[in-house]
Design a protein around this motif. Structure first.
Motif, PDB file in Angstrom:
ATOM      1  N   LYS A 220      46.375  37.170  33.596  1.00 12.58           N
ATOM      2  CA  LYS A 220      45.307  37.032  34.603  1.00 12.58           C
ATOM      3  C   LYS A 220      44.111  36.921  35.089  1.00 12.58           C
ATOM      4  N   ALA A 221      43.754  36.430  36.402  1.00 12.92           N
ATOM      5  CA  ALA A 221      42.881  35.222  36.920  1.00 12.92           C
ATOM      6  C   ALA A 221      41.247  36.749  36.644  1.00 12.92           C
ATOM      7  N   GLN A 222      40.569  35.890  35.846  1.00  9.80           N
ATOM      8  CA  GLN A 222      38.679  36.921  35.384  1.00  9.80           C
ATOM      9  C   GLN A 222      37.234  35.740  35.710  1.00  9.80           C
ATOM     10  N   HIS A 223      37.783  34.531  36.510  1.00 11.36           N
ATOM     11  CA  HIS A 223      36.443  34.359  37.202  1.00 11.36           C
ATOM     12  C   HIS A 223      36.351  32.732  37.788  1.00 11.36           C
TER      13      HIS A 223
ATOM     14  N   ASN B 110      45.600  36.754  41.690  1.00 11.60           N
ATOM     15  CA  ASN B 110      45.449  35.608  40.767  1.00 11.60           C
ATOM     16  C   ASN B 110      44.948  34.039  41.611  1.00 11.60           C
ATOM     17  N   LYS B 111      43.940  34.137  42.570  1.00  8.49           N
ATOM     18  CA  LYS B 111      44.155  33.078  43.614  1.00  8.49           C
ATOM     19  C   LYS B 111      42.459  33.390  44.118  1.00  8.49           C
ATOM     20  N   VAL B 112      41.627  32.146  44.610  1.00  8.48           N
ATOM     21  CA  VAL B 112      40.451  31.987  45.005  1.00  8.48           C
ATOM     22  C   VAL B 112      40.717  30.944  46.210  1.00  8.48           C
TER      23      VAL B 112
ATOM     24  N   LYS C 210      31.220  34.746  49.202  1.00  9.43           N
ATOM     25  CA  LYS C 210      30.063  34.676  49.989  1.00  9.43           C
ATOM     26  C   LYS C 210      31.148  32.763  50.598  1.00  9.43           C
ATOM     27  N   ASP C 211      31.456  31.821  49.379  1.00 12.67           N
ATOM     28  CA  ASP C 211      31.418  30.680  50.266  1.00 12.67           C
ATOM     29  C   ASP C 211      32.910  30.496  49.732  1.00 12.67           C
ATOM     30  N   PHE C 212      33.696  31.507  48.675  1.00 15.81           N
ATOM     31  CA  PHE C 212      34.641  31.677  48.086  1.00 15.81           C
ATOM     32  C   PHE C 212      34.553  32.703  47.619  1.00 15.81           C
ATOM     33  N   LYS C 213      35.993  33.389  47.871  1.00 12.21           N
ATOM     34  CA  LYS C 213      37.006  34.534  46.933  1.00 12.21           C
ATOM     35  C   LYS C 213      36.860  34.414  45.925  1.00 12.21           C
ATOM     36  N   LEU C 214      36.837  35.884  44.664  1.00 12.55           N
ATOM     37  CA  LEU C 214      38.670  35.112  43.355  1.00 12.55           C
ATOM     38  C   LEU C 214      38.701  36.827  43.935  1.00 12.55           C
TER      39      LEU C 214
END
Length: 167
Positions: A111-114, A138-140, A129-133
């Motif tokens: 599980k992605a957390q940060h 489980n992706k950025v 803003k610049d990126f989305k998690l």
């Protein structure tokens, strides 16, 4: 005065949490080099780690120059419960312009957390803003305000306990 001191303590607490929350063991990092090729087409690089039980896939579209060598690093904490996947330009500089990017982590019960990302001159990019998690997938990936400069992107994840099946 009390309010200012409380705010300072709050932000110091967040910094402390962020810098110590993920204890990745430097002896447990697998590294692989790959070329970020330009030309505007969507390309990807995938690294599987049987040691950590995960795989990471970096997908991009980039322009500028010919290509650059980048590094993918997959790591874990000593107990194997905390995981990381990073893609970076080790020199700290890139002349490429990224039209898009996405970093995905796959594995059983992961599980992605940060997520973290850095742009030109190491500038910390802003989540939302610049990126989305996307914790569910489980992706950025690049956000609406991403300015095409990227030198590092990473995802921290945890291995979740397996759910016992209902009898």
């Amino acid at each position: 005065m009390w309010c200012q001191n409380s705010i300072l303590v709050f932000f110091l607490g967040i910094f402390h949490f962020a810098s110590h929350a993920y204890d990745i063991d430097s002896d447990k990092v697998e590294t692989s080099d790959f070329d970020v090729i330009v030309g505007g087409q969507t390309l990807n690089y995938k690294q599987d780690s049987t040691t950590h039980g995960i795989s990471c896939t970096f997908t991009w579209q980039a322009q500028g120059g010919t290509m650059e060598q980048w590094v993918m690093k997959i790591g874990s904490s000593e107990d194997g419960k905390q995981l990381s996947c990073f893609v970076e330009r080790e020199s700290g500089t890139s002349y490429l312009f990224f039209m898009s990017f996405k970093l995905e982590v796959h594995g059983a019960n992961v599980k992605a957390q940060h997520a973290v990302a850095n742009g030109e001159s190491g500038k910390e990019l802003m989540d939302g803003k610049d990126f989305k998690l996307d914790r569910k997938l489980n992706k950025v990936e690049a956000g609406d305000k991403f300015d095409a400069h990227l030198i590092r992107v990473g995802v921290y994840a945890v291995k979740m306990e397996k759910q016992k099946e209902d009898l």
